[in-house]
Motif scaffolding. Structure first.
Motif, PDB file in Angstrom:
ATOM      1  N   ALA A  23       2.422   2.665 -13.305  1.00 46.63           N
ATOM      2  CA  ALA A  23       3.548   2.618 -12.365  1.00 46.63           C
ATOM      3  C   ALA A  23       3.212   3.365 -11.074  1.00 46.63           C
ATOM      4  CB  ALA A  23       4.812   3.192 -13.011  1.00 46.63           C
ATOM      5  N   LEU A  24       2.540   4.510 -11.195  1.00 41.86           N
ATOM      6  CA  LEU A  24       2.113   5.249  -9.995  1.00 41.86           C
ATOM      7  C   LEU A  24       1.100   4.441  -9.181  1.00 41.86           C
ATOM      8  CD1 LEU A  24       1.569   8.991 -10.994  1.00 41.86           C
ATOM      9  CD2 LEU A  24       3.317   8.031  -9.496  1.00 41.86           C
ATOM     10  N   ILE A  25       0.176   3.796  -9.881  1.00 37.09           N
ATOM     11  CA  ILE A  25      -0.816   2.949  -9.210  1.00 37.09           C
ATOM     12  C   ILE A  25      -0.105   1.838  -8.442  1.00 37.09           C
ATOM     13  CG2 ILE A  25      -2.607   1.206  -9.679  1.00 37.09           C
ATOM     14  CD1 ILE A  25      -3.502   3.138 -12.015  1.00 37.09           C
ATOM     15  N   LEU A  26       0.899   1.245  -9.063  1.00 37.70           N
ATOM     16  CA  LEU A  26       1.651   0.168  -8.421  1.00 37.70           C
ATOM     17  C   LEU A  26       2.390   0.679  -7.189  1.00 37.70           C
ATOM     18  CD1 LEU A  26       2.555  -2.733  -8.365  1.00 37.70           C
ATOM     19  CD2 LEU A  26       4.310  -2.174 -10.057  1.00 37.70           C
ATOM     20  N   GLU A  27       3.020   1.836  -7.294  1.00 37.71           N
ATOM     21  CA  GLU A  27       3.740   2.383  -6.144  1.00 37.71           C
ATOM     22  C   GLU A  27       2.776   2.745  -5.016  1.00 37.71           C
ATOM     23  OE1 GLU A  27       6.281   5.399  -7.818  1.00 37.71           O
ATOM     24  OE2 GLU A  27       7.524   3.879  -8.809  1.00 37.71           O
ATOM     25  N   GLN A  28       1.585   3.208  -5.380  1.00 36.42           N
ATOM     26  CA  GLN A  28       0.570   3.485  -4.353  1.00 36.42           C
ATOM     27  C   GLN A  28       0.154   2.177  -3.668  1.00 36.42           C
ATOM     28  OE1 GLN A  28      -2.641   6.026  -5.583  1.00 36.42           O
ATOM     29  NE2 GLN A  28      -3.929   5.367  -3.871  1.00 36.42           N
ATOM     30  N   TYR A  29       0.017   1.116  -4.446  1.00 39.52           N
ATOM     31  CA  TYR A  29      -0.314  -0.193  -3.877  1.00 39.52           C
ATOM     32  C   TYR A  29       0.749  -0.609  -2.860  1.00 39.52           C
ATOM     33  CZ  TYR A  29      -0.423  -5.284  -3.516  1.00 39.52           C
ATOM     34  OH  TYR A  29      -0.402  -6.570  -3.041  1.00 39.52           O
ATOM     35  N   PHE A  30       2.025  -0.507  -3.234  1.00 32.91           N
ATOM     36  CA  PHE A  30       3.106  -0.881  -2.312  1.00 32.91           C
ATOM     37  C   PHE A  30       3.077  -0.003  -1.058  1.00 32.91           C
ATOM     38  CE2 PHE A  30       5.491  -2.650  -6.146  1.00 32.91           C
ATOM     39  CZ  PHE A  30       5.309  -3.968  -5.760  1.00 32.91           C
ATOM     40  N   ALA A  31       2.798   1.283  -1.209  1.00 36.11           N
ATOM     41  CA  ALA A  31       2.722   2.169  -0.052  1.00 36.11           C
ATOM     42  C   ALA A  31       1.576   1.785   0.872  1.00 36.11           C
ATOM     43  CB  ALA A  31       2.554   3.625  -0.516  1.00 36.11           C
ATOM     44  N   GLU A  32       0.423   1.437   0.282  1.00 39.73           N
ATOM     45  CA  GLU A  32      -0.725   1.031   1.094  1.00 39.73           C
ATOM     46  C   GLU A  32      -0.465  -0.279   1.809  1.00 39.73           C
ATOM     47  OE1 GLU A  32      -4.118   1.052  -1.498  1.00 39.73           O
ATOM     48  OE2 GLU A  32      -4.052   3.234  -1.740  1.00 39.73           O
ATOM     49  N   VAL A  33       0.139  -1.256   1.120  1.00 39.96           N
ATOM     50  CA  VAL A  33       0.464  -2.532   1.742  1.00 39.96           C
ATOM     51  C   VAL A  33       1.475  -2.322   2.868  1.00 39.96           C
ATOM     52  CG1 VAL A  33       1.617  -4.749   1.351  1.00 39.96           C
ATOM     53  CG2 VAL A  33      -0.120  -3.964  -0.239  1.00 39.96           C
ATOM     54  N   GLY A  34       2.466  -1.462   2.608  1.00 40.78           N
ATOM     55  CA  GLY A  34       3.480  -1.174   3.622  1.00 40.78           C
ATOM     56  C   GLY A  34       2.917  -0.500   4.851  1.00 40.78           C
ATOM     57  N   SER A  35       1.963   0.426   4.646  1.00 42.52           N
ATOM     58  CA  SER A  35       1.379   1.113   5.797  1.00 42.52           C
ATOM     59  C   SER A  35       0.492   0.183   6.604  1.00 42.52           C
ATOM     60  CB  SER A  35       0.606   2.349   5.365  1.00 42.52           C
ATOM     61  OG  SER A  35      -0.545   2.009   4.634  1.00 42.52           O
ATOM     62  N   ARG A  36      -0.177  -0.767   5.931  1.00 39.82           N
ATOM     63  CA  ARG A  36      -0.995  -1.746   6.667  1.00 39.82           C
ATOM     64  C   ARG A  36      -0.090  -2.688   7.472  1.00 39.82           C
ATOM     65  NH1 ARG A  36      -4.350  -1.813   1.882  1.00 39.82           N
ATOM     66  NH2 ARG A  36      -3.240  -3.648   1.139  1.00 39.82           N
ATOM     67  N   ALA A  37       1.059  -3.051   6.893  1.00 35.57           N
ATOM     68  CA  ALA A  37       1.984  -3.975   7.579  1.00 35.57           C
ATOM     69  C   ALA A  37       2.608  -3.305   8.803  1.00 35.57           C
ATOM     70  CB  ALA A  37       3.073  -4.442   6.617  1.00 35.57           C
TER      71      ALA A  37
END
Length: 143
Positions: free
Chosen positions: A127-141
């Motif tokens: 779940a932490l890995i997934l939230e990190q993924y969303f944070a990284e995608v959001g920061s790139r966007a």
């Protein structure tokens, strides 16, 4: 001011915290950007592991898979880096879903001190890995 969401449709994402004895699994979506621990799979062999994953994929129908990629604290790869990479490549090959990688150097360490997490540590790590993924995608966007 609240920034409007991207115009793309919401997607479901499933994340994996790969280990040689257990694999943690979590799910989330691009709307909530929260990871929900699903289960920890302790399969006796790779065939059983992928059978369990196949059932989860049929239930959740994710659009994207995410695999945590462990490294040394300095970012250099080690033995588990190659094993997690192989696991992600197998996921892609078997299920034909896109796989993204997330640096998971500290995901388990963050949770190990929390006694409530110990029983399902691997799923919570996913779940932490997934939230990190969303944070990284959001920061790139946002760039």
């Amino acid at each position: 001011m609240h920034k409007p969401a991207a115009s793309s449709a919401p997607i479901t994402v499933m994340a994996f915290d790969y280990g040689t004895r257990r694999v943690g699994v979590a799910v989330g979506n691009s709307v909530t950007k929260a990871g929900e621990p699903l289960k920890t799979i302790a399969a006796v062999n790779s065939d059983a592991l992928f059978k369990d994953i196949e059932m989860l994929l049929a239930d959740w129908r994710p659009d994207q898979l995410v695999v945590g990629r462990p490294t040394h604290p300095d970012g250099k790869p080690h033995e588990m880096t190659a094993k997690a990479t192989r696991f992600g490549n197998q996921l892609h090959g078997r299920f034909r879903l896109p796989v993204a990688w997330v640096d998971e150097r500290y995901s388990s360490v963050v949770l190990e001190g929390d006694l409530q997490m110990r029983d399902n540590l691997d799923a919570h790590s996913a779940a932490l890995i997934l939230e990190q993924y969303f944070a990284e995608v959001g920061s790139r966007a946002a760039e």
